[in-house]
Design a protein around this motif. Structure first.
Motif, PDB file in Angstrom:
ATOM      1  N   ALA A  20      50.871 -41.199  68.940  1.00  0.00           N
ATOM      2  CA  ALA A  20      51.285 -40.667  67.640  1.00  0.00           C
ATOM      3  C   ALA A  20      50.764 -39.253  67.420  1.00  0.00           C
ATOM      4  CB  ALA A  20      50.778 -41.574  66.522  1.00  0.00           C
ATOM      5  N   GLN A  21      51.472 -38.548  66.577  1.00  0.00           N
ATOM      6  CA  GLN A  21      50.971 -37.255  66.127  1.00  0.00           C
ATOM      7  C   GLN A  21      49.654 -37.471  65.382  1.00  0.00           C
ATOM      8  OE1 GLN A  21      52.626 -35.050  67.906  1.00  0.00           O
ATOM      9  NE2 GLN A  21      53.198 -33.718  66.215  1.00  0.00           N
ATOM     10  N   ALA A  22      48.768 -36.496  65.447  1.00  0.00           N
ATOM     11  CA  ALA A  22      47.500 -36.596  64.727  1.00  0.00           C
ATOM     12  C   ALA A  22      47.767 -36.949  63.276  1.00  0.00           C
ATOM     13  CB  ALA A  22      46.724 -35.289  64.840  1.00  0.00           C
ATOM     14  N   SER A  23      47.082 -37.968  62.803  1.00  0.00           N
ATOM     15  CA  SER A  23      47.369 -38.462  61.457  1.00  0.00           C
ATOM     16  C   SER A  23      46.081 -38.696  60.694  1.00  0.00           C
ATOM     17  CB  SER A  23      48.175 -39.762  61.543  1.00  0.00           C
ATOM     18  OG  SER A  23      48.494 -40.245  60.267  1.00  0.00           O
ATOM     19  N   GLN A  24      46.176 -38.638  59.389  1.00  0.00           N
ATOM     20  CA  GLN A  24      45.058 -38.950  58.520  1.00  0.00           C
ATOM     21  C   GLN A  24      45.455 -40.114  57.625  1.00  0.00           C
ATOM     22  OE1 GLN A  24      44.175 -35.310  56.475  1.00  0.00           O
ATOM     23  NE2 GLN A  24      43.024 -34.459  58.200  1.00  0.00           N
ATOM     24  N   GLY A  25      44.456 -40.661  56.933  1.00  0.00           N
ATOM     25  CA  GLY A  25      44.741 -41.791  56.068  1.00  0.00           C
ATOM     26  C   GLY A  25      44.179 -43.067  56.645  1.00  0.00           C
ATOM     27  N   ALA A  26      44.522 -44.172  56.001  1.00  0.00           N
ATOM     28  CA  ALA A  26      43.952 -45.465  56.377  1.00  0.00           C
ATOM     29  C   ALA A  26      44.661 -46.047  57.590  1.00  0.00           C
ATOM     30  CB  ALA A  26      44.046 -46.431  55.195  1.00  0.00           C
ATOM     31  N   ALA A  40      45.430 -48.061  64.450  1.00  0.00           N
ATOM     32  CA  ALA A  40      46.798 -47.536  64.484  1.00  0.00           C
ATOM     33  C   ALA A  40      47.263 -47.166  63.082  1.00  0.00           C
ATOM     34  CB  ALA A  40      47.747 -48.569  65.085  1.00  0.00           C
ATOM     35  N   TYR A  41      48.132 -46.173  63.017  1.00  0.00           N
ATOM     36  CA  TYR A  41      48.744 -45.741  61.759  1.00  0.00           C
ATOM     37  C   TYR A  41      50.179 -46.256  61.721  1.00  0.00           C
ATOM     38  CZ  TYR A  41      44.822 -42.451  61.787  1.00  0.00           C
ATOM     39  OH  TYR A  41      43.570 -41.889  61.832  1.00  0.00           O
ATOM     40  N   THR A  85      40.280 -45.330  73.993  1.00  0.00           N
ATOM     41  CA  THR A  85      39.558 -44.259  74.683  1.00  0.00           C
ATOM     42  C   THR A  85      40.457 -43.119  75.148  1.00  0.00           C
ATOM     43  OG1 THR A  85      39.801 -45.337  76.854  1.00  0.00           O
ATOM     44  CG2 THR A  85      37.871 -45.947  75.535  1.00  0.00           C
ATOM     45  N   GLY A  86      41.774 -43.245  74.951  1.00  0.00           N
ATOM     46  CA  GLY A  86      42.694 -42.216  75.411  1.00  0.00           C
ATOM     47  C   GLY A  86      42.747 -41.008  74.505  1.00  0.00           C
ATOM     48  N   GLU A  87      43.528 -40.024  74.896  1.00  0.00           N
ATOM     49  CA  GLU A  87      43.603 -38.755  74.172  1.00  0.00           C
ATOM     50  C   GLU A  87      44.501 -38.810  72.942  1.00  0.00           C
ATOM     51  OE1 GLU A  87      46.170 -35.675  76.062  1.00  0.00           O
ATOM     52  OE2 GLU A  87      46.306 -37.101  77.717  1.00  0.00           O
ATOM     53  N   PHE A  88      45.382 -39.811  72.861  1.00  0.00           N
ATOM     54  CA  PHE A  88      46.359 -39.866  71.774  1.00  0.00           C
ATOM     55  C   PHE A  88      45.880 -40.727  70.607  1.00  0.00           C
ATOM     56  CE2 PHE A  88      49.096 -39.045  75.498  1.00  0.00           C
ATOM     57  CZ  PHE A  88      49.820 -37.953  75.038  1.00  0.00           C
ATOM     58  N   LYS A  89      46.254 -40.304  69.397  1.00  0.00           N
ATOM     59  CA  LYS A  89      46.211 -41.206  68.263  1.00  0.00           C
ATOM     60  C   LYS A  89      47.278 -42.289  68.477  1.00  0.00           C
ATOM     61  CE  LYS A  89      43.217 -38.836  65.731  1.00  0.00           C
ATOM     62  NZ  LYS A  89      41.910 -39.384  65.309  1.00  0.00           N
ATOM     63  N   VAL A  90      47.199 -43.369  67.719  1.00  0.00           N
ATOM     64  CA  VAL A  90      48.101 -44.493  67.943  1.00  0.00           C
ATOM     65  C   VAL A  90      48.907 -44.793  66.680  1.00  0.00           C
ATOM     66  CG1 VAL A  90      48.269 -46.940  68.567  1.00  0.00           C
ATOM     67  CG2 VAL A  90      46.531 -45.491  69.632  1.00  0.00           C
TER      68      VAL A  90
END
Length: 500
Positions: free
Chosen positions: A156-162, A197-198, A117-122
């Motif tokens: 983590a920095q905003a990330s895309q992918g699986a 998580a990425y 629920t936080g603001e950051f990607k993981v």
């Protein structure tokens, strides 16, 4: 249930109903088209989502129904005359297969972890650490060094992918099934459960450093069973390192492919008296506490760059928290005598090495299950079991007296933690495994009393909210919202007065 699993179940049922209900003259084209659709869905389910053993009966049923309709459609001049009773038996078998499949899919779902629920990607990375100053205590040869696997989750920095898989080491899945007395193949489907998580992505640049939190699973558990908590904390701006305590986990896989299963159970025996059992628990606890100190040493090397990682320079080692479940909760408490650790949380774990330590005057949050809260209340009220109650519990006077003495000392330590700014709470309708991701694996754990009546998502929501609030208060100097007063969002939470 996953999308193509659901489509396969529904389409196969519809195909079967059509075969039973429609008249022969109207079946041929309709059932031929239906069979093609069902077959396509079956292939897509295997390719897109992956085969799993719980659907074996459904796969067989689907293929049989498609073959029957294929023969009717493509084989000319051949008629099938099936005796009525045999046909009824066939229908009954098919219906039973649907029921069994539905039961298996309910009991062993491919679930989704609660979303952070936080603001950051993981992001997540995994490390293999070898302690050259300690021998492996459970190695019968006495020649190998203590090795640990530590998985770290971080903003983590905003990330895309699986997303990475929840269980990054699927080779341990047969050992998880064996540990719970089930066939080896039972939990193979868990390799399809994604995390949020990425893997190996860059650390978020919003801050230069992030507070560090150490996590400790309980006996017969795994770092994977605290993924939801680690992802939640990481999404709120923490770097979370969860330790697979070798020999105390269900199974730990090392980079060379070797797997070490739980060996710490060898320390305990039903034949032990309370004193012996307590001494063995202290012995195991010392190993786990030393693991935490060693991992902190390694993270300091990681911070300085002596251990290679993109996390170099990103850990705030002046603000370090710790948590754990069961004996991992006791580890969190015992390890907090280390001056590097500021604050901690114990999730439903009784303490160890109480007689070897002076008071720990640090804020500590104790989150208890309903059953543990009842046991604690017995100690607070100085309740002495009657002979009939002892017989019902299958316990002895010597055992309960020894436990009562230790629990009274444990209550004193809780009082000291509360005086230092901590708190003791309990969550209604929860049991021991409601504080791990195990509660999501199967509703069967509720049937055997390992989890309580509370829905897993709700138990996870409450636990995570209090963990984030507590760490935010002490590691980020933010006002505490949940610990100041009862919160209407969480009426299930009870604050326990341990001062009596």
């Amino acid at each position: 249930m996953r999308l193509f699993e659901l489509l396969l179940v529904l389409s196969t049922i519809v195909l079967f109903v059509c075969m039973v209900v429609f008249y022969p003259k109207r079946r041929k084209a309709l059932l031929g088209a239906g069979s093609i659709i069902v077959l396509v869905i079956l292939v897509l389910q295997w390719i897109v989502e992956g085969y799993r053993i719980q659907m074996l009966l459904l796969y067989g049923t689907t293929i049989i129904l498609v073959m029957i309709n294929g023969c009717r459609y493509f084989v000319k001049g051949v008629s099938f005359t099936i005796p009525r009773r045999l046909k009824q038996f066939f229908y009954l078998v098919i219906v039973l297969q649907f029921i069994v499949t539905a039961g298996l899919l309910y009991a062993f779902p491919v679930f989704r972890l609660p979303a952070p629920t936080g603001e950051f990607k993981v992001g997540t990375q995994t490390f293999h650490f070898v302690d050259m100053n300690r021998k492996e205590p459970f190695d019968p040869t006495g020649t190998s060094n203590r090795e640990l696997i530590v998985q770290i989750w971080y903003p983590a920095q905003a990330s895309q992918g699986a997303y990475s898989s929840w269980i990054a080491d699927p080779a341990i899945l047969p050992y998880i099934a064996q540990y719970y007395g089930l066939p080896k193949f039972t939990f193979q489907h868990l390799k399809y459960v994604p995390s949020y998580a990425y893997a190996d992505v860059e650390v978020a640049s919003a801050q230069q450093t992030y507070p560090l939190i150490i996590g400790n699973p309980g006996n017969g558990s795994s770092r994977f069973f605290h993924t939801a908590q680690a992802q939640e904390l990481a999404s709120h701006g923490y770097i979370v390192a969860v330790i697979d305590h070798t020999d105390n986990t269900i199974a730990t896989q090392f980079p060379d492919g070797s797997i070490i299963t739980n060996r710490s159970d060898e320390l305990f025996s039903p034949s032990h008296d309370y004193k012996t059992e307590s001494e063995q628990r202290d012995k195991l606890g010392k190993i786990l506490t030393d693991d935490v100190a060693f991992v902190l040493d390694q993270l300091q090397l990681l911070q300085s760059g002596q251990v290679t990682s993109s996390l170099k320079g990103r850990l705030d080692l002046q603000h370090v928290g710790i948590f754990g479940h069961s004996i991992g909760g006791a580890t969190a408490y015992d390890a907090s005598y280390d001056p590097r650790i500021t604050v901690g949380i114990d999730l439903d774990g009784g303490l160890y090495r109480l007689h070897d330590r002076e008071a720990l005057r640090k804020p500590f949050l104790f989150i208890n299950s309903a059953s543990n809260e009842q046991e604690m209340q017995r100690v607070i009220d100085h309740h002495v079991y009657t002979d009939i109650e002892l017989e019902q519990k299958g316990s002895t006077r010597e055992w309960e007296d020894g436990m009562m003495n230790d629990k009274q000392l444990e209550l004193e330590r809780m009082q000291q933690a509360v005086a230092a700014g901590g708190e003791v709470i309990a969550i209604e309708n929860t049991e021991h495994l409601n504080f791990t991701d195990v509660q999501l694996v199967s509703p069967g754990f509720k049937l055997i009393g390992a989890t309580g009546k509370m829905a897993p998502d709700r138990a996870n929501e409450i636990t995570n909210a209090y963990m984030v609030d507590f760490f935010d208060h002490y590691l980020k100097n933010q006002p505490s919202i949940l610990l100041e007063k009862l919160n209407r969002r969480f009426s299930e939470v009870k604050f326990i007065d341990v001062s009596r």
